[in-house]
Design an enzyme around this catalytic site. Structure first.
Site, PDB file in Angstrom:
ATOM      1  N   ASP A  13       0.868  -1.165   0.000  1.00  0.00           N
ATOM      2  CA  ASP A  13       0.000   0.000   0.000  1.00  0.00           C
ATOM      3  C   ASP A  13       0.915   1.227   0.000  1.00  0.00           C
ATOM      4  O   ASP A  13       2.075   1.158   0.423  1.00  0.00           O
ATOM      5  CB  ASP A  13      -0.890  -0.031   1.243  1.00  0.00           C
ATOM      6  CG  ASP A  13      -1.661   1.254   1.431  1.00  0.00           C
ATOM      7  OD1 ASP A  13      -2.467   1.583   0.552  1.00  0.00           O
ATOM      8  OD2 ASP A  13      -1.428   1.936   2.450  1.00  0.00           O
ATOM      9  N   ASN A  47      -5.044   3.049  -3.581  1.00  0.00           N
ATOM     10  CA  ASN A  47      -6.221   3.835  -3.936  1.00  0.00           C
ATOM     11  C   ASN A  47      -5.841   5.103  -4.699  1.00  0.00           C
ATOM     12  O   ASN A  47      -6.686   5.727  -5.337  1.00  0.00           O
ATOM     13  CB  ASN A  47      -6.981   4.252  -2.674  1.00  0.00           C
ATOM     14  CG  ASN A  47      -7.867   3.156  -2.125  1.00  0.00           C
ATOM     15  OD1 ASN A  47      -8.191   2.197  -2.810  1.00  0.00           O
ATOM     16  ND2 ASN A  47      -8.272   3.306  -0.862  1.00  0.00           N
TER      17      ASN A  47
END
Length: 224
Positions: free
Chosen positions: A8, A121
């Protein structure tokens, strides 16, 4: 042993509080000199909440829009309505500092022959800016953005992107995130999972549970 290490980005490789902290240290940030930690916390919290809600409702927008919306909420809560302050914070978000152990950790993984990637994201342009600013692009084989599938983590379609890119089974992947909910989602998906629990919080009560819990990224190469 994992063949591929996937990270991430925000909060894991890059310090999401760095924008507010850096501005608070300058004359331009005098208005948040004492309150920047709360502002950074609210900004991050709303950024995540908006991504989850948009994933549930199907109202996808690029992560940059979610980031701006989260900041606007945080500034309103702090009673700040200075457009120049807002723009300065947003500009600094494009050059977030990496955590201190990140470059050496990635270098060790690459020296060991591991493929490394980001799964985030973040919008592609945001990620490009952060990677370039941190100087870690040479260590990465791929930077994967949810924009390709139009939904935010922890949707399974996001984790599917790793197998599609590398042609690997989930169990060949070591997935690393500082977000407990992301680590849980990845574990439930079938990845080997590390939760980087920088704040010493309890493990989330979700179906997936991380196989490893670390205080920082330093020992990731020993697990890969």
């Amino acid at each position: 042993m994992a063949q591929i290490c996937v990270f991430d980005a925000y909060g894991t490789l890059f310090d999401v509080a760095a924008a507010a902290r850096k501005l608070a240290e300058t004359p331009s940030g005098a208005a948040i000199a004492e309150t920047w930690p709360a502002l950074a916390e609210d900004w991050r919290r709303k950024q995540l909440e908006y991504s989850w809600l948009r994933a549930v409702t199907g109202d996808y927008v690029p992560f940059w829009q979610v980031t701006k919306d989260g900041l606007d909420w945080a500034l309103a809560k702090a009673g700040q309505d200075d457009p120049e302050l807002r723009e300065a914070l947003l500009a600094l978000y494009w050059e977030l500092a990496p955590y201190r152990e990140v470059p050496e950790m990635l270098a060790r993984l690459k020296a060991a022959g591991k493929a490394c990637a980001i799964l985030s994201n973040g919008s592609p342009d945001m990620l490009e800016g952060a990677v370039d600013s941190a100087g870690i692009g040479t260590y990465l084989d791929a930077v994967l953005s949810v924009e390709a599938v139009g939904i935010f983590k922890p949707a399974r379609a996001v984790y599917d992107m790793v197998g599609a890119r590398f042609g690997c089974a989930p169990e060949a992947v070591l997935f690393v995130s500082s977000n407990g909910w992301d680590a849980a989602g990845a574990a439930a998906y079938g990845f080997q999972t590390v939760w980087v629990n920088r704040r010493g919080e309890p493990v989330d009560n979700l179906p997936g549970r991380p196989q490893h819990v670390l205080a920082d990224l330093t020992t990731i190469p020993e697990l890969a």
